[in-house]
Scaffold this active site. Structure first.
Site, short mmCIF file in Angstrom:
data_model
loop_
_atom_site.label_atom_id
_atom_site.label_comp_id
_atom_site.label_asym_id
_atom_site.label_seq_id
_atom_site.Cartn_x
_atom_site.Cartn_y
_atom_site.Cartn_z
CG ASP A 247 108.38 110.40 -68.92
OD1 ASP A 247 107.61 110.45 -70.17
OD2 ASP A 247 109.87 109.70 -68.42
CG HIS A 278 108.55 109.40 -72.78
ND1 HIS A 278 109.33 110.09 -71.69
CD2 HIS A 278 109.88 109.55 -73.87
CE1 HIS A 278 110.62 110.31 -71.33
NE2 HIS A 278 111.48 110.21 -72.89
CB SER A 444 115.08 110.22 -72.17
OG SER A 444 114.85 111.75 -72.05
#
Length: 1085
Positions: A247, A278, A444
Site C-alpha cells: 500500500d 491509506h 478496500s
C-alpha cells in the site's frame, strides 16, 4: 462487292469464335473459382497492400501534423515531459532467477544494437536473485531491440513497464479512475478504487448517498461482529504471522501497532512514511490495538511495502520486485487493495501465480465498480486469490461492491463465481496516519477485514505445521465452506457468503489436506442465489448451459485430474441429461477449473421435472516430503436441475456473444459518449453481466434466451424465433453473411439488431497519449462495428450511417433517450421507418449543429426500421444504451418487447406499423457514402474473425463441436450436419469427454431439416445447376461424382459448340465458293 462481304463474314466468324472461347473460359473459371481463389486473393492482396501502404504513409504524414497540433495544445508541462523522455521502460523476463548483474551482463554481451540501457533498481530485492530486468529503450530503435531480446534463449518475454495509479483519497469518493472528464490520468488503466467516509457515489447516479450509521459505529467494533474475542480468549492473536501490506506505507512508532517488523520502499520517492493514510488504515483494520479501532490480529508481524507514491502512482516493475522480496522473505499473508480490468498484464498476473505457488495467501479487493455486473478487478478475479466483496451492517451487498462473473472466459466459455466471500466494508473503523481513528467504506476496507481474519486463523495452527496444512487453497476452503450464505444476493454478488470466523476456525482445526469444488452445489430451485441458472430451466434442443466451477486443491501446489469427470444421476430420469466436460488437466497453482456443458437429450423434449445427481472428479497430488503415496481426493459437485418441455420456436431467442469484443486487449470505447469517467467497454456485454436486467425482463415476458459464443453458422435457425445482435464490434465470416440471409429469407428467422455509434473522425479525436507506454491509444472501432454490420445487412438492403445522435423522443407516450446512437441510411421499400429530430454530435455534424443553434430546425434522422423479409422479419435500431445497464439513462424494454413480438411472432404494433411510418420508396444512400473501415488499425489482433478459422467451439451444440457448423462442409464449406443424436438411455454414467478430434465425430440420424435437396441453392439465390452459379458446393454424396462429371460436361459441351460452329462455317464457305463461281461465269459471259 463480293470481297467486302467475304471479309465481313470472316470478321464476324472470327469474332464469334473469340466470344465462344471467352464464354467457355468464363464458365470454366466460374466453376473452378474456389481452386483459383487463393491466387486471385494473393494478387489482389499485393495490390491492396501497396495501396494501403501508400494510404498509411499519407495518413502518417497527416497524422503527424495532427499530433503536432494536439501536442502544441497540451500544457507546457506535458509537452516538456514528452520531449525529455523519448524512451520507454520495458520489463525483460528471464527463464531463470539470477543476480541482476548476471542478467545485465548476459544482455550486454548478446545485444550489439545501441539505443538501450539497463536500469539499476536500488531496493531491498536487489540482495536476492531476480527473474526480470528493467531496460530503457529509445523509441527509434524500439522494435529492433525488442526483437533481438526475444531471440535470446534465456529471455521469456518483453513487455511494457505499465504504471498503476489510483485515487486513495479518504475525503471523498469521486468515482474517478484512469480517466477524468474523458482524459487519461497518468498511469496504467485501472478502475475506481477510492473509498470515502460515509458516502458513496455509484456509476448510475451523480448524487451522493449517505450511508452513515454513527450510533452503530459508536457502539460496535467490526471485530466483535465476527467473534474475534472468542479466539483471543483462547490465546490466538496472530502471533508469528508475517503479514505483507502492499500500500502507501506506514509511519514508524505508530502508537496503534505493537509489532511493525519492517518497512520497505519500492517507489522512486525517498521516504518510508505514509503521507496519504491509506496504508496505515489498512494495517489498523488488520492489526491495530487502539480500543476505538481494534484490529483482528494485534500480534501479527507487519511488513509494510510502500508501492504507491504520494501521487498514488506505481509501476509493474515495482510490484514485481516487491513480490519477489515477499517470496524471498517467506511472507504468510499478503493484502492488496488495488485492481483493474486488465487481466492480460501477464508479468503482473503470472507473478501473482508465482507468489501463491510459494504458499503466500493473497487477499485482494474485488473492486468498487458496483452495482454493475462484470466489473471484477484483477488480481482479485484470479482463482488462486481470495477475492473480497463488501456488505453493510444489514447484510446487504454494498452498492459500490463489484459484481461477477469473471469475463476472462467469454465468449466461448462462461465466467467463474466471484467474489469468493464478502465482509463488512461500510463505515469500518481504522487507524489514522499519526494517531486516532476514522471510519471508511469500500471493498478496500473489506479486504483487510478478511486479511485480519486470515491472520487470526493462521495463528491457530502451530507454527511447526503451518506450511504442511495452510496454503491458498486450504485457507479458501475454510473461508468458503464456513461462510454464511445471505438470503437475498446471488452467487455473483456474494460468492459463498459472509465470512464466518468461528465456522472457519472449526474447519481448520480439524483440517486434512483434500481437494474440493467451489461452488459445491448447483441448485436450480435455489433462487435467487443460483441466478441466472435458476431463472431459466433446461430443455431439449438448447445451446449447452455452461457452469464453470473452481477446483481447490489443498493437497499440493500442483495436482492432476486422474480421469475424466463423470455424471452419476440419482435415478433413471437423470439419463436425459448429457454432460460434456472441459477442465484443467494440470491444477496449478492450487486451483483449476471444471466446466460443465449441459444439454437435455432429444428424448426429453416433453419431459418436465427435476434431475438430480452428482458429478465426480478425482484429483491427486504428488506425495509431499515424508510421505510415500500420492494424495488423492474424489470431489463431488451436486446438481439439482429443473427441466421443462422444449418451448415453441417463437419463444426462443438466441443472443450473439461471439461478435462482441471487450477491453482488454484493445481500446474498445464506451457506447455512450456522455460518460466521461469510464471510457472503456470492459463489462463483458453478456446476458449475465451488463445486460442482466434485460435478461430478467425477457424471462419475465416468457422468452427463453440462449447464448451463442461461436459463429452464426453454428446454430440451427429453425429452432429460434429471433437472433439478437446487440452492440457488436467484430467482423463476420463470408459464410455467416450467406447463412444469415438464407436463415431469414427461407427459414423464417427473425433478426433484431441494436447498433451503436461509429464515426472515424470522432474515434481519431478520442485517442490519447499514454505517458507511460509513450504511445498513442486509438479506439479499435466505434461503439459498434458499423462497416461490418452493413456488410451483414447488405443482402437485405439495410445500412447504418456515421452520425452520433443524442436526444429524447417519444413513441405512443413512451419516453426514451437516444444516447450516442447512429442513424439508418438504407432501408427497403415497404418497410416501416421512424425518424426523429436529433443533434448530431459527430465531428462531421458540428457545422450542422451550429446552423441549428442559430435558429434552423433539426433534421429528422431515421433510427428504427421494421420490415418483412421473405419468410422472416427484421428490426434494426441504432442505439443499445437503453438495454445496457452500465450507463443507461432510460431503458427501452418496452420497445424491445414490441420488436420481439414482431420478429418472433409477427405481431405488429399499430403504432410502430402505422401508415405514416411506411416507406413507399426505399431509403437509399450511395455505398461510397457509407462508413468505411479504418486502415490504420490491425484489427486482426483483436478480432475472432479476421485472420481466424471458422469453427464451432464448446459453447455450441455437441454435434457441431470442432466443425464449421450447419450447412457447411466439414472439410471446407457447405455440409449439412445430422440432427440431434438419439442416445441410448440404458447407461448409468452417460457423460463424455475428449480433448481430441474424436469429439467432433457425429452420430445419429438426419433430422428433417438436414434432408433438403443438395442440388438446390442453400441460400435462396434461385434455381441452380449443380451449384455452378452460386458460392455453395453440393453436399457430400454429390461431390465425388461432380469432381469429374461437371468438367466433363463442360468440356463436351464446348467441343459440341465448336463442332457446330465449325460445320456452320464450312457451309458458309461452300456457299461463298458457289456464289463466287456463278459470279465469275456471269462476268465471263
Amino acid at each position: 462487292m463480293t470481297a467486302p462481304r467475304t471479309s465481313s463474314s470472316s470478321s464476324f466468324s472470327s469474332s464469334l469464335n473469340r466470344s465462344l472461347v471467352i464464354a467457355i473460359f468464363s464458365v470454366i473459371l466460374l466453376y473452378f473459382r474456389h481452386s483459383l481463389q487463393p491466387y486471385i486473393d494473393r494478387t489482389v492482396s499485393s495490390q491492396a497492400t501497396e495501396e494501403t501502404l501508400t494510404l498509411i504513409q499519407a495518413k502518417a504524414r497527416s497524422g503527424e501534423s495532427v499530433r503536432i497540433k494536439e501536442e502544441a495544445a497540451r500544457s507546457d508541462e506535458n509537452v516538456r515531459v514528452e520531449e525529455e523522455t523519448p524512451r520507454r521502460n520495458y520489463i525483460v523476463r528471464f527463464l531463470e532467477y539470477k543476480r541482476a548483474e548476471e542478467h545485465r551482463n548476459y544482455l550486454e554481451e548478446n545485444i550489439q544494437l545501441r539505443g538501450w540501457r539497463w536500469i539499476e533498481r536500488r531496493n531491498p530485492a536487489a540482495a536476492f536473485p531476480t527473474d526480470f530486468g528493467l531496460v530503457s529503450i529509445e523509441d527509434s530503435v524500439r522494435e529492433a531491440v525488442v526483437k533481438e531480446f526475444g531471440k535470446l534463449s534465456l529471455v521469456k518475454d518483453v513487455s511494457v513497464d505499465f504504471s498503476y495509479t489510483r485515487s486513495l483519497s479518504a475525503k471523498k469518493l469521486d468515482g474517478t479512475g484512469a480517466f477524468v472528464d474523458g482524459k487519461k490520468r497518468p498511469g496504467k488503466i485501472f478502475t475506481c478504487m477510492s473509498f470515502g467516509e460515509g458516502e458513496n457515489y455509484t456509476a448510475l447516479s451523480n448524487s451522493a448517498i449517505s450511508w452513515k450509521r454513527n450510533l452503530m459505529m459508536q457502539r460496535s467494533q467490526v471485530t466483535s461482529l465476527f467473534g474475534a474475542e472468542t479466539l483471543w480468549t483462547k490465546g490466538y492473536t496472530g502471533a508469528k504471522v508475517k503479514m505483507a501490506i502492499f500500500d502507501t506505507g506506514i509511519r514508524a512508532n505508530h502508537p496503534h501497532f505493537r509489532n511493525i517488523k519492517e518497512r520497505t520502499n519500492w517507489t522512486n520517492e525517498d521516504t518510508l512514511n505514509d503521507n496519504l493514510g491509506h496504508g496505515t488504515f489498512v494495517a489498523g483494520v488488520i492489526a491495530g490495538e487502539d480500543a476505538e479501532c481494534l484490529g483482528f490480529a494485534p500480534d501479527t508481524e507487519i511488513y509494510a511495502f510502500r508501492v504507491f507514491t504520494d501521487a498514488q502512482v506505481s509501476y509493474t516493475s515495482w510490484f514485481l520486485d516487491a513480490f519477489n522480496y515477499a517470496i524471498a522473505t517467506n511472507m504468510d499473508v499478503l493484502n492488496l487493495s488495488i485492481g483493474g480490468p486488465d487481466y492480460l498484464d501477464l508479468p503482473f498476473v503470472e507473478k501473482v501465480w508465482e507468489l501463491t505457488a510459494n504458499n503466500i495467501i493473497m487477499v485482494s479487493a474485488i473492486g468498487n465498480d458496483g452495482p454493475l455486473y462484470g466489473t471484477l478487478n484483477n488480481p482479485a478475479d484470479q482463482s488462486d486469490v481470495i477475492g473480497v466483496g463488501g456488505i453493510d451492517y444489514n447484510d446487504h451487498i454494498a452498492s459500490f461492491s463489484s459484481r461477477g462473473m469473471s469475463t476472462w472466459e467469454i465468449p466461448h466459455g462462461y465466467g467463474r463465481v466471484k467474489p469468493d466471500i464478502v465482509a463488512y466494508g461500510r463505515d469500518i473503523m481504522g487507524s489514522k496516519i499519526s494517531t486516532g481513528c476514522k471510519s471508511l467504506s469500500g471493498t478496500s476496507v473489506a479486504s483487510p477485514v478478511v486479511a485480519g481474519v486470515v491472520c487470526l486463523l493462521v495463528s491457530v495452527i502451530p507454527e511447526s505445521s503451518r506450511k504442511d496444512i495452510l496454503n491458498p487453497a486450504s485457507m479458501k476452503q475454510a473461508l468458503v465452506e464456513g461462510a454464511a450464505k445471505l438470503s437475498g444476493p446471488n452467487m455473483y454478488e456474494q460468492g459463498a457468503g459472509r465470512v464466518d470466523l468461528l465456522e472457519s476456525y472449526e474447519i481448520l482445526i480439524n483440517y486434512q489436506p483434500r481437494a474440493s469444488i467451489f461452488p459445491s452445489v448447483l441448485d436450480y430451485t435455489d433462487c435467487p442465489y443460483s441466478w441466472p441458472f435458476c431463472r431459466q430451466p433446461l430443455y431439449a434442443g438448447a445451446m449447452p448451459v455452461i457452469f464453470n466451477a473452481t477446483i481447490l486443491n489443498g493437497m499440493g501446489v500442483i495436482g492432476y485430474v486422474e480421469a475424466p469427470p463423470s455424471w452419476h444421476p440419482s435415478d433413471e430420469v437423470g439419463n436425459l441429461l448429457n454432460i460434456h466436460f472441459t477442465y484443467s488437466e494440470v491444477i496449478w497453482p492450487w486451483t483449476g477449473y471444471l466446466a460443465l456443458h449441459m444439454q437435455i437429450r432429444e428424448e426429453g423434449a416433453q419431459f418436465s421435472g427435476i434431475i438430480e445427481g452428482n458429478v465426480t472428479v478425482t484429483v491427486y497430488s504428488p506425495p509431499p516430503h515424508g510421505e510415500k503415496n500420492p494424495r488423492r481426493t474424489t470431489c463431488v459437485l451436486q446438481l439439482k436441475l429443473k427441466v421443462v418441455p422444449t418451448p415453441p420456436r417463437s419463444n426462443r431467442i438466441l443472443w450473439d456473444q461471439f461478435h462482441s469484443i471487450k477491453y482488454p486487449p484493445g481500446y474498445i470505447p464506451r457506447d455512450s459518449l456522455d460518460v466521461r469517467n469510464d471510457i472503456l467497454d470492459w463489462h463483458g456485454d453478456h446476458l449475465h453481466t451488463n445486460f442482466h436486467i434485460m435478461f430478467n425482463m425477457l424471462r419475465d415476458a416468457g422468452y427463453y434466451v440462449e447464448t451463442l459464443g461461436s459463429p452464426l453458422t453454428c446454430f440451427d435457425a429453425q429452432q429460434y424465433g429471433t437472433l439478437m445482435m446487440v452492440d457488436l464490434e467484430d467482423e463476420y465470416f463470408e459464410e455467416e453473411v450467406e447463412k444469415l440471409r438464407d436463415d431469414v429469407i427461407n427459414n423464417g428467422l427473425g433478426l433484431a439488431v441494436f447498433a451503436e455509434w461509429y464515426n472515424v473522425d470522432t474515434m481519431v479525436k478520442m485517442r490519447f497519449f499514454d505517458d507511460n507506454t509513450r504511445s498513442w491509444w486509438t479506439p479499435v472501432t466505434g461503439g459498434a462495428n458499423i462497416p461490418a454490420l452493413n456488410d451483414l445487412l447488405e443482402p437485405f438492403g439495410i445500412a447504418f450511417g456515421d452520425k452520433i445522435l443524442n436526444g429524447d423522443f417519444s413513441i405512443n407516450g413512451e419516453q426514451s433517450r437516444y444516447a450516442s446512437g447512429t442513424d439508418i441510411v438504407k432501408f427497403p421499400a415497404g418497410g416501416y421507418v421512424h425518424s426523429f429530430p436529433f443533434l448530431d454530435s459527430s465531428e462531421s455534424g458540428a457545422t450542422q449543429n451550429i446552423l441549428q443553434a442559430s435558429g434552423m430546425t433539426k433534421a429528422d434522422s431515421s433510427i428504427l426500421g421494421l420490415v418483412d423479409m421473405g419468410r422472416g422479419r427484421i428490426a434494426v435500431y441504432g442505439d443499445s444504451n437503453c438495454l445496457d445497464s452500465s450507463h443507461m439513462v432510460t431503458n427501452c424494454y418496452w420497445l424491445l418487447r414490441k420488436i420481439l413480438d414482431f420478429t418472433s411472432m409477427n405481431i405488429k404494433d399499430p403504432v410502430l406499423f402505422s401508415d405514416l411510418a411506411r416507406k413507399g420508396v426505399p431509403l437509399y444512400e450511395d455505398d461510397k457514402q457509407l462508413p468505411s473501415r479504418r486502415t490504420d488499425v490491425n484489427f486482426s489482433t483483436y478480432s475472432a474473425v479476421k485472420g481466424k478459422e471458422l469453427i464451432c467451439r464448446s459453447d455450441s451444440r455437441f454435434e457441431v463441436w470442432g466443425t464449421k457448423g450447419y450447412g457447411l462442409q466439414v472439410s471446407g464449406r457447405n455440409r449439412r450436419l445430422p440432427g440431434y443424436p438419439t442416445m441410448n438411455l440404458g447407461g448409468g454414467l452417460n457423460s463424455t469427454m475428449s480433448f481430441t478430434s474424436d469429439q467432433t465425430k457425429l452420430h445419429g440420424k438426419k433430422d428433417e431439416h438436414s434432408s433438403a435437396s443438395t442440388v438446390g441453392n442453400l441460400y435462396g439465390k434461385g434455381i441452380d445447376f449443380l451449384g455452378l452459379l452460386s458460392r455453395e458446393e453440393p453436399d457430400t454424396p454429390l461431390i465425388a461424382a461432380s469432381q469429374w462429371m461437371v468438367p466433363a460436361i463442360v468440356a463436351i459441351s464446348g467441343l459440341l459448340l465448336l463442332l457446330s460452329f465449325w460445320r456452320i462455317r464450312q457451309k458458309r464457305r461452300r456457299r461463298r465458293k458457289g456464289s463466287s463461281s456463278v459470279s465469275g461465269r456471269s462476268i465471263n459471259v
